[in-house]
Design a protein around this motif. Structure first.
Motif: not given
Length: 423
Positions: A221-248
């Motif tokens: 129900k959590y996964a279907t309770g919001k549009p995909l755009s909500w997940f993209r805007q609210n739970v996706i973020t960039q890895v910070p420096w100094p991790y090898p994957g920074h900016m991923r």
């Protein structure tokens, strides 16, 4: 920005954690007279709780050094046999003669890529090792994968599974637990549709969302309770420096952990309160059990944003696999093509993450599979985690899985005769 704030918070708390650990050691030192008092034990317990509650938990070790196999105790050594940017294929090599090794079926445990590390299956692997030659997919924390490596999505995941199955040349039984049931089922369906020669002997799908429309849980129900755009805007973020994957772009592990904790917050609060009392009372066994569980539970990894969003959309929002609409790089995933790979599905009656019927749905989708090559087991009295770990798994579920695997560890000549009948 969210990830950067989290890292700043971790850095700011580091001196306090170090101080708390130093004073905890002081209060627990047997040469300190106060360590034998209720006040001393209470201070040490409070400091340990603070340190553990603010710590970042790293990837745990497998800690499988030996097992009882073929009537004797043998040493076990995890060994990486195949390496990819986002996953390593690990073999638990037992110190057995080559003839004994060949007697045991090869089993590929496909670990969930859902926030926790593959070591979550430590108990599963340990329980299967006495009678099986065990391999496991060890997914890599996305924050340690350089951005130059490229993205990783659900299509890439399926490609990885096909490559791993190919590694065995068809002599393997695939066991998928929870989230990977969908990509494993898709991979086998694609291989069958292509008439690939290296299809596995069987697949065991355990507590996974093949059809998340059935008995929907709070997770569904959590996964279907919001549009995909909500997940993209609210739970996706960039890895910070100094991790090898920074900016991923990633779905960070600390957000996933917040979701895990929030689902059963009262239980976790009670567990930590009990730890505090056990430390004061000197109940070391109970405290050790708490540490062992939470050292694993609180260790989380980042997920590639592409994979996370594609999984949310494909599996939980649009239910493409059971509808016959799932595609892999433009190729339709057709489970009705499965006719050479035996199928077993396992569910937990009290599962609050993958509802009853969601995994069994795979049986209905394999319309061309003979009844002699399929089996379903509904385990009473267990929740999600209990389907693949613990005493019920060890004593009631594993024997059925072991028998199923042994039954379908057939010579190729017999397999060809079966295929001729269903062709």
């Amino acid at each position: 920005m969210l990830y950067h704030l989290y890292e700043l918070n971790q850095a700011a708390l580091h001196p306090a954690r170090a101080t708390a650990e130093a004073y905890r050691m002081l209060w627990r030192n047997p040469l300190n007279p106060a360590s034998h008092t209720v006040m001393g034990r209470g201070a040490a317990a409070a400091l340990e709780l603070f340190e553990r509650s603010t710590r970042r938990y790293r990837k745990p070790e497998w800690e499988i050094d030996s097992v009882m196999s073929h009537g004797r105790t043998v040493s076990v050594r995890p060994e990486t046999v195949l390496t990819k940017p986002f996953c390593n294929l690990v073999h638990f090599r037992r110190d057995l003669p080559e003839t004994a090794q060949k007697k045991d079926p090869k089993v590929l445990l496909v670990a969930p890529m859902a926030g926790h590390f593959a070591t979550l299956l430590r108990g599963t692997a340990r329980d299967m090792l006495p009678d099986h030659d065990v391999y496991v997919t060890e997914w890599v924390d996305a924050r340690f994968v350089p951005r130059a490596t490229g993205p990783f999505d659900l299509d890439d995941y399926i490609d990885y599974i096909i490559d791993f199955i190919d590694y065995f040349g068809g002599d393997v039984h695939v066991v998928a637990l929870c989230q990977p049931t969908v990509p494993v089922f898709a991979a086998v369906s694609l291989m069958e549709g292509r008439r690939a020669k290296n299809v596995p002997r069987s697949m065991v799908l355990m507590a996974g969302p093949i059809d998340a429309r059935k008995s929907p849980t709070a997770v569904n129900k959590y996964a279907t309770g919001k549009p995909l755009s909500w997940f993209r805007q609210n739970v996706i973020t960039q890895v910070p420096w100094p991790y090898p994957g920074h900016m991923r772009l990633v779905y960070p592990g600390f957000l996933q952990l917040s979701g895990f904790m929030g689902m059963n917050l009262e239980r976790h609060v009670t567990a930590h309160r009990d730890l505090f009392h056990n430390l004061i009372q000197g109940d070391g066994d109970s405290a050790d059990k708490h540490r062992e569980f939470y050292d694993e539970f609180l260790a989380v990894m980042d997920l590639s944003a592409e994979y996370y969003l594609q999984t949310i959309e494909t599996v939980f929002m649009e239910h493409r696999l059971p509808k016959g609409e799932m595609r892999h790089r433009g190729e339709r995933v057709d489970p009705s093509q499965v006719k050479r790979v035996a199928l077993m599905t396992v569910e937990g009656h009290k599962d609050d993450i993958t509802g009853v019927g969601q995994t069994e749905a795979a049986q209905d989708l394999c319309t061309r599979l003979p009844d002699s090559m399929r089996e379903h087991h509904l385990q009473q009295g267990v929740g999600h985690y209990g389907v693949f770990n613990g005493s019920r798994f060890r004593n009631e579920i594993l024997p059925k899985v072991r028998d199923f695997v042994r039954t379908h560890q057939r010579p190729k000549s017999i397999l060809k005769r079966v295929l001729a009948r269903v062709a």
